[in-house]
Design a protein around this motif. Structure first.
Motif, PDB file in Angstrom:
ATOM      1  N   ASP A  14       0.806  -1.223   0.000  1.00 24.79           N
ATOM      2  CA  ASP A  14       0.000   0.000   0.000  1.00 24.79           C
ATOM      3  C   ASP A  14       0.840   1.274   0.000  1.00 24.79           C
ATOM      4  O   ASP A  14       0.433   2.303   0.540  1.00 24.79           O
ATOM      5  CB  ASP A  14      -0.964   0.012   1.207  1.00 24.79           C
ATOM      6  CG  ASP A  14      -1.838  -1.224   1.226  1.00 24.79           C
ATOM      7  OD1 ASP A  14      -2.216  -1.697   0.135  1.00 24.79           O
ATOM      8  OD2 ASP A  14      -2.135  -1.724   2.330  1.00 24.79           O
ATOM      9  N   LYS A  17       1.797   2.136  -5.099  1.00 26.66           N
ATOM     10  CA  LYS A  17       2.345   1.586  -6.350  1.00 26.66           C
ATOM     11  C   LYS A  17       1.431   1.860  -7.545  1.00 26.66           C
ATOM     12  O   LYS A  17       1.884   2.266  -8.616  1.00 26.66           O
ATOM     13  CB  LYS A  17       2.540   0.061  -6.214  1.00 26.66           C
ATOM     14  CG  LYS A  17       3.510  -0.323  -5.106  1.00 26.66           C
ATOM     15  CD  LYS A  17       3.570  -1.820  -4.901  1.00 26.66           C
ATOM     16  CE  LYS A  17       2.317  -2.424  -4.310  1.00 26.66           C
ATOM     17  NZ  LYS A  17       2.033  -2.056  -2.925  1.00 26.66           N
ATOM     18  N   ASN A  39      -5.175 -10.223  -3.789  1.00 25.72           N
ATOM     19  CA  ASN A  39      -4.901  -9.684  -2.448  1.00 25.72           C
ATOM     20  C   ASN A  39      -4.453  -8.222  -2.570  1.00 25.72           C
ATOM     21  O   ASN A  39      -4.562  -7.458  -1.623  1.00 25.72           O
ATOM     22  CB  ASN A  39      -3.837 -10.524  -1.717  1.00 25.72           C
ATOM     23  CG  ASN A  39      -2.580 -10.810  -2.554  1.00 25.72           C
ATOM     24  OD1 ASN A  39      -2.562 -10.575  -3.764  1.00 25.72           O
ATOM     25  ND2 ASN A  39      -1.558 -11.348  -1.932  1.00 25.72           N
ATOM     26  N   HIS A  42      -4.869  -1.647  -5.666  1.00 29.75           N
ATOM     27  CA  HIS A  42      -4.115  -0.486  -6.147  1.00 29.75           C
ATOM     28  C   HIS A  42      -5.073   0.627  -6.547  1.00 29.75           C
ATOM     29  O   HIS A  42      -5.919   0.450  -7.419  1.00 29.75           O
ATOM     30  CB  HIS A  42      -3.221  -0.905  -7.325  1.00 29.75           C
ATOM     31  CG  HIS A  42      -2.187  -1.934  -6.949  1.00 29.75           C
ATOM     32  ND1 HIS A  42      -1.330  -2.510  -7.845  1.00 29.75           N
ATOM     33  CD2 HIS A  42      -1.871  -2.476  -5.747  1.00 29.75           C
ATOM     34  CE1 HIS A  42      -0.536  -3.357  -7.209  1.00 29.75           C
ATOM     35  NE2 HIS A  42      -0.847  -3.357  -5.943  1.00 29.75           N
ATOM     36  N   THR A 130      -5.637 -11.938   3.460  1.00 27.94           N
ATOM     37  CA  THR A 130      -6.798 -11.297   2.853  1.00 27.94           C
ATOM     38  C   THR A 130      -7.910 -12.324   2.611  1.00 27.94           C
ATOM     39  O   THR A 130      -8.973 -11.965   2.126  1.00 27.94           O
ATOM     40  CB  THR A 130      -6.404 -10.646   1.508  1.00 27.94           C
ATOM     41  OG1 THR A 130      -5.890 -11.669   0.650  1.00 27.94           O
ATOM     42  CG2 THR A 130      -5.353  -9.562   1.710  1.00 27.94           C
ATOM     43  N   GLN A 225       1.997  -6.030  -3.234  1.00 26.64           N
ATOM     44  CA  GLN A 225       2.459  -6.152  -1.850  1.00 26.64           C
ATOM     45  C   GLN A 225       3.726  -5.305  -1.641  1.00 26.64           C
ATOM     46  O   GLN A 225       3.913  -4.330  -2.343  1.00 26.64           O
ATOM     47  CB  GLN A 225       2.703  -7.632  -1.464  1.00 26.64           C
ATOM     48  CG  GLN A 225       1.421  -8.447  -1.326  1.00 26.64           C
ATOM     49  CD  GLN A 225       0.835  -8.909  -2.642  1.00 26.64           C
ATOM     50  OE1 GLN A 225       1.509  -9.546  -3.441  1.00 26.64           O
ATOM     51  NE2 GLN A 225      -0.424  -8.601  -2.885  1.00 26.64           N
ATOM     52  N   THR A 240       3.261 -12.663   2.686  1.00 23.58           N
ATOM     53  CA  THR A 240       2.407 -13.269   1.677  1.00 23.58           C
ATOM     54  C   THR A 240       3.152 -14.483   1.102  1.00 23.58           C
ATOM     55  O   THR A 240       4.243 -14.811   1.555  1.00 23.58           O
ATOM     56  CB  THR A 240       1.984 -12.239   0.599  1.00 23.58           C
ATOM     57  OG1 THR A 240       0.969 -12.822  -0.220  1.00 23.58           O
ATOM     58  CG2 THR A 240       3.166 -11.810  -0.276  1.00 23.58           C
TER      59      THR A 240
HETATM   60  P1  IMO Z   1      -0.932  -4.197  -2.236  1.00 24.58           P
HETATM   61  O1  IMO Z   1      -0.473  -4.706  -3.585  1.00 24.58           O
HETATM   62  C1  IMO Z   1      -0.939  -4.724   2.074  1.00 24.58           C
HETATM   63  C2  IMO Z   1      -0.904  -8.844   3.563  1.00 24.58           C
HETATM   64  C3  IMO Z   1      -2.133  -9.327   4.299  1.00 24.58           C
HETATM   65  C4  IMO Z   1      -1.488 -10.283   5.281  1.00 24.58           C
HETATM   66  C5  IMO Z   1      -0.373 -10.920   4.462  1.00 24.58           C
HETATM   67  C6  IMO Z   1      -0.728 -12.269   3.857  1.00 24.58           C
HETATM   68  O2  IMO Z   1      -2.227  -3.480  -2.273  1.00 24.58           O
HETATM   69  O3  IMO Z   1       0.170  -3.432  -1.571  1.00 24.58           O
HETATM   70  P2  IMO Z   1      -2.262 -12.970   1.790  1.00 24.58           P
HETATM   71  O4  IMO Z   1      -3.719 -12.783   1.546  1.00 24.58           O
HETATM   72  O5  IMO Z   1      -1.386 -12.355   0.754  1.00 24.58           O
HETATM   73  O6  IMO Z   1      -1.882 -14.399   2.053  1.00 24.58           O
HETATM   74  O7  IMO Z   1      -1.978 -12.187   3.168  1.00 24.58           O
HETATM   75  O8  IMO Z   1      -0.090 -10.000   3.426  1.00 24.58           O
HETATM   76  N1  IMO Z   1      -1.150  -8.304   2.222  1.00 24.58           N
HETATM   77  C7  IMO Z   1      -1.108  -7.003   1.915  1.00 24.58           C
HETATM   78  N2  IMO Z   1      -0.922  -5.921   2.706  1.00 24.58           N
HETATM   79  N3  IMO Z   1      -1.069  -4.568   0.749  1.00 24.58           N
HETATM   80  C8  IMO Z   1      -1.213  -5.646  -0.060  1.00 24.58           C
HETATM   81  O9  IMO Z   1      -1.222  -5.542  -1.405  1.00 24.58           O
HETATM   82  C9  IMO Z   1      -1.286  -6.930   0.525  1.00 24.58           C
HETATM   83  N4  IMO Z   1      -1.455  -8.175   0.037  1.00 24.58           N
HETATM   84  C10 IMO Z   1      -1.357  -9.011   1.073  1.00 24.58           C
HETATM   85  O10 IMO Z   1      -2.788  -8.268   4.938  1.00 24.58           O
HETATM   86  O11 IMO Z   1      -0.876  -9.567   6.330  1.00 24.58           O
END
Ligand code: IMO
Ligand code: GDP
Ligand code: MG
Length: 425
Positions: A14, A17, A39, A42, A130, A225, A240
């Motif tokens: 977050d 990006k 997950n 954007h 997520t 992520q 993740t």
């Molecule tokens: P963007 O691309 C923030 C976090 C989840 C959790 C961990 C594992 O928008 O930056 P998962 O569902 O991937 O197995 O969850 O990763 N997480 C994110 N946190 N931004 C994201 O994506 C995320 N995608 C997964 O909150 O802690």
């Protein structure tokens, strides 16, 4: 001139990006997502109008750009179809501009169910995923029993594959989680319907990307992520299930590592994290609440409140190393406008960077304090307009990390940026 630019998050996701990929895509012919799945969330804001993308690359709002979903991305067909429909309803033509890799693994209903059942079973020790089935889908890929997008083209073989893999997962669903098993016929029929919609968009993405390169066309590679959520380099096990770091841009697209010209590391001017796990600079006071309020820190995918804290330069430096970051982009500088005092973490109080969960838990951050500028930087597009205190803050980040800041984002809208040096320039 840089032809291939990787844009990735250096924190826990977050970082902004999507906004930056959309901005830089003005110069590119193609945008590729190379890891993660839905997950990701954007956010793009163009003239006040908000679009949240999960699987579709953040180049889709520029008409002349082709968007690719690479082999490294896990695809939930229903989520992708819904996203395409929503964009189409808003007047964005996706079907003619989206190309999906045949090699991308499919997120199946049993992956989503298993993700949610496991999290429920973990109770207080939950990772805070997520709940989108990301982890179980990557596990099946690595276990070599995954179903890939290309498999959807052969209905007979697909049925046999599905029968085998569902028998395996249903065993765990029924006997380990004491949950009702999934019905083969139902899963299969739904998949066939989804295949009809998605197969026309499937192609050899790697081949297409190399054709762009041969024509000297510019490509943006969009990370999801953040580096601290990387399966190897992040705060394991609170991560993740993909490699979120720059190497994935190659393995998840089929471009070579020597073909990446520039890596843009995005960092917020502070830090946020969604879900559980270590966060050394997390704030539980009024400053944390003010960051959350001014930054509107709620997850773009799950709506969960994001945990907030000061910028962590020790972690940023590590992210710069593991990604080979060329230049930095600092986002959400404007969120700090209201603070009288701003802090950044400069030391973890230990000689070694934490790797294991217990090492992360014992981190004792020490801070460098800065005087806040307490005036508006919102929407600034010229570095000369920055208050002296903000310049000091940015210079400190550059000196500490030894990496130049090439972009400063001063608001959520596409126009709100100070571009010091364009990564594709
Ligand atoms: P963007 O691309 C923030 C976090 C989840 C959790 C961990 C594992 O928008 O930056 P998962 O569902 O991937 O197995 O969850 O990763 N997480 C994110 N946190 N931004 C994201 O994506 C995320 N995608 C997964 O909150 O802690
Ligand atoms: P991503 O997952 O890295 O693409 O980031 P998200 O979209 O999940 O979260 C970033 C949030 O911050 C979104 O709501 C953006 O609209 C917003 N945003 C991005 N850059 C800026 C900025 O410079 N200032 C402010 N105030 N908001 C920003
Ligand atoms: Mg996000």
């Amino acid at each position: 001139m840089n032809k291939t630019v990787v844009v990735l998050g250096t924190q826990w996701g977050d970082e902004g990006k999507g906004k930056i990929v959309d901005l830089l895509t003005e110069e590119a012919i193609a945008v590729v997502r190379y890891q993660g799945g839905h997950n990701a969330g954007h956010t793009l804001i163009i003239d006040g109008e908000k679009t949240v993308l999960h699987l579709v690359p953040s180049g889709i709002l520029r008409d002349d750009v082709t968007c690719y979903i690479g082999n490294g991305v896990v695809i939930e067909p229903a989520a992708l179809i819904k996203e395409i429909e929503q964009l189409s309803a808003a007047g964005v033509d996706v079907r003619s501009r989206l190309v999906i890799s045949h090699a991308a693994p499919v997120i199946m209903p049993y992956h989503i169910l298993l993700d949610q059942l496991r999290e429920a079973k973990r109770g207080k020790k939950a990772i805070g995923t997520t709940g989108r089935g990301i982890g179980p889908a990557y596990e099946d890929k690595v276990a070599r029993r995954g179903i890939r997008m290309g498999d959807l083209a052969d209905a007979e073989t697909l049925r046999h594959k599905l029968q085998e893999v569902l028998a395996y997962h249903n065993h765990v669903i029924e006997h380990y989680h004491a949950h009702e098993p999934l019905d083969l016929e139902q899963v299969y029929q739904q998949l066939l319907q989804q295949a009809e919609q998605l197969l026309p968009m499937c192609d050899d993405v790697t081949g297409c990307l190399h054709t762009h390169l041969q024509k000297s066309e510019k490509i943006l590679l969009e990370g999801a992520q953040g580096s601290l959520l990387d399966i190897d380099h992040g705060t394991y096990p609170f991560v993740t299930s993909s490699n979120t770091t720059a190497g994935s841009a190659a393995s998840g697209s089929g471009l070579g590592v020597t073909q990446m010209d520039y890596v843009l590391g995005i960092t917020k001017a502070y830090t946020t994290r969604v879900g559980s796990g270590p966060f050394p600079t997390e704030l539980f006071d009024d400053d944390g609440a003010l960051l959350a309020e001014r930054g509107v820190e709620f997850g773009a995918t799950t709506g969960r409140p994001r945990r907030c804290g000061w910028l962590d330069l020790v972690a940023l430096k590590r992210s710069i190393q593991v990604n080979g970051v060329t230049g930095l982009c600092i986002t959400k500088l404007d969120v700090l406008d209201a603070f009288a005092e701003i802090k950044v973490c400069v030391d973890y109080g230990d000689a070694q960077f934490p790797v294991t969960a217990s090492q992360w838990e014992t981190v004792k951050p020490s801070y460098q304090s800065f005087k806040g500028w307490q005036s508006s930087t919102r929407g600034l597009t010229d570095a000369n307009g920055l208050p002296a205190e903000a310049k000091t803050f940015i210079e400190f980040v550059e000196n500490y990390t030894k990496v130049p800041v090439h972009i400063i984002s001063t608001g959520p809208d596409r126009q709100e940026n100070i571009v010091i040096q364009h990564p594709m320039g």
